[in-house]
Design a protein around this motif. Structure first.
Motif, short mmCIF file in Angstrom:
data_model
loop_
_atom_site.label_atom_id
_atom_site.label_comp_id
_atom_site.label_asym_id
_atom_site.label_seq_id
_atom_site.Cartn_x
_atom_site.Cartn_y
_atom_site.Cartn_z
N ALA A 51 0.45 -1.16 -0.29
CA ALA A 51 0.23 0.01 -0.43
C ALA A 51 1.25 1.24 -0.08
O ALA A 51 0.58 2.04 -0.65
N TRP A 52 2.05 1.23 0.77
CA TRP A 52 3.20 2.31 1.00
C TRP A 52 3.16 2.59 -0.56
O TRP A 52 4.07 3.44 -1.10
N ARG A 53 4.12 1.23 -2.02
CA ARG A 53 4.86 1.25 -2.62
C ARG A 53 3.96 2.00 -3.39
O ARG A 53 4.13 2.99 -4.86
N VAL A 54 2.13 2.17 -3.30
CA VAL A 54 1.48 2.17 -4.54
C VAL A 54 1.13 3.71 -4.67
O VAL A 54 1.16 4.37 -5.48
N GLY A 55 0.99 3.86 -2.97
CA GLY A 55 0.48 5.11 -2.51
C GLY A 55 1.88 6.49 -3.04
O GLY A 55 1.85 7.50 -2.99
N LEU A 56 2.79 5.74 -2.67
CA LEU A 56 3.70 6.92 -3.30
C LEU A 56 4.20 6.60 -4.67
O LEU A 56 5.15 7.74 -5.31
N ALA A 57 4.38 6.09 -5.54
CA ALA A 57 4.18 5.75 -6.89
C ALA A 57 3.04 6.78 -8.14
O ALA A 57 3.99 6.91 -8.79
N LEU A 58 2.57 6.90 -7.77
CA LEU A 58 0.61 7.07 -7.70
C LEU A 58 0.25 8.50 -7.44
O LEU A 58 0.29 8.60 -5.90
N GLY A 59 0.35 9.16 -8.21
CA GLY A 59 -0.17 10.52 -8.02
C GLY A 59 0.85 11.54 -7.48
O GLY A 59 1.95 11.46 -7.25
N THR A 60 0.34 13.04 -7.80
CA THR A 60 1.30 14.05 -7.58
C THR A 60 0.56 14.61 -6.04
O THR A 60 -0.63 14.95 -5.45
N PRO A 66 5.47 11.10 1.05
CA PRO A 66 6.53 11.20 0.53
C PRO A 66 6.86 11.19 2.43
O PRO A 66 7.42 10.17 3.03
N THR A 67 6.63 12.49 2.72
CA THR A 67 6.95 12.86 4.04
C THR A 67 5.97 12.14 5.32
O THR A 67 6.46 11.75 6.20
N ALA A 68 4.42 11.64 4.97
CA ALA A 68 4.04 11.25 5.77
C ALA A 68 5.00 9.76 5.78
O ALA A 68 4.86 9.36 7.23
N TYR A 69 4.96 8.54 4.87
CA TYR A 69 5.69 7.83 5.07
C TYR A 69 6.96 8.14 5.89
O TYR A 69 7.57 7.41 7.03
N LEU A 70 8.02 8.70 5.28
CA LEU A 70 9.40 9.44 6.17
C LEU A 70 9.16 9.46 7.89
O LEU A 70 9.63 9.38 8.14
#
Length: 77
Positions: A51-60, A66-70
């Motif tokens: 889910a993180w991968r999809v969220g980070l890879a798609l959309g602007t 990315p900040t939320a993940y980090l």
């Protein structure tokens, strides 16, 4: 009140610079987050890694995803 979209050529120089700057920051954060995500085991991630991968890879997201993940997506050891 209807707003019409401006084309790139109609934007002011500061507006163009701001858009380019935000896009560059978003791209850099996105690369950093995706590299970090790929180097971690699933148990080191809060939530599903896919889910993180999809969220980070798609959309602007202007750097928000990315900040939320980090900040929240990685478990502290």
């Amino acid at each position: 009140m209807s707003k019409t979209k401006k084309s790139w050529s109609e934007l002011s120089t500061p507006a163009k610079a701001a858009i380019i700057g935000v896009a560059a920051i978003d791209g850099g954060l996105r690369v950093w987050a995706l590299r970090d995500l790929s180097s971690r085991a699933p148990e080191e991630i809060n939530g599903p890694k896919a889910a993180w991968r999809v969220g980070l890879a798609l959309g602007t997201t202007a750097g928000i995803a990315p900040t939320a993940y980090l900040v929240w997506g990685r478990k502290r050891t």
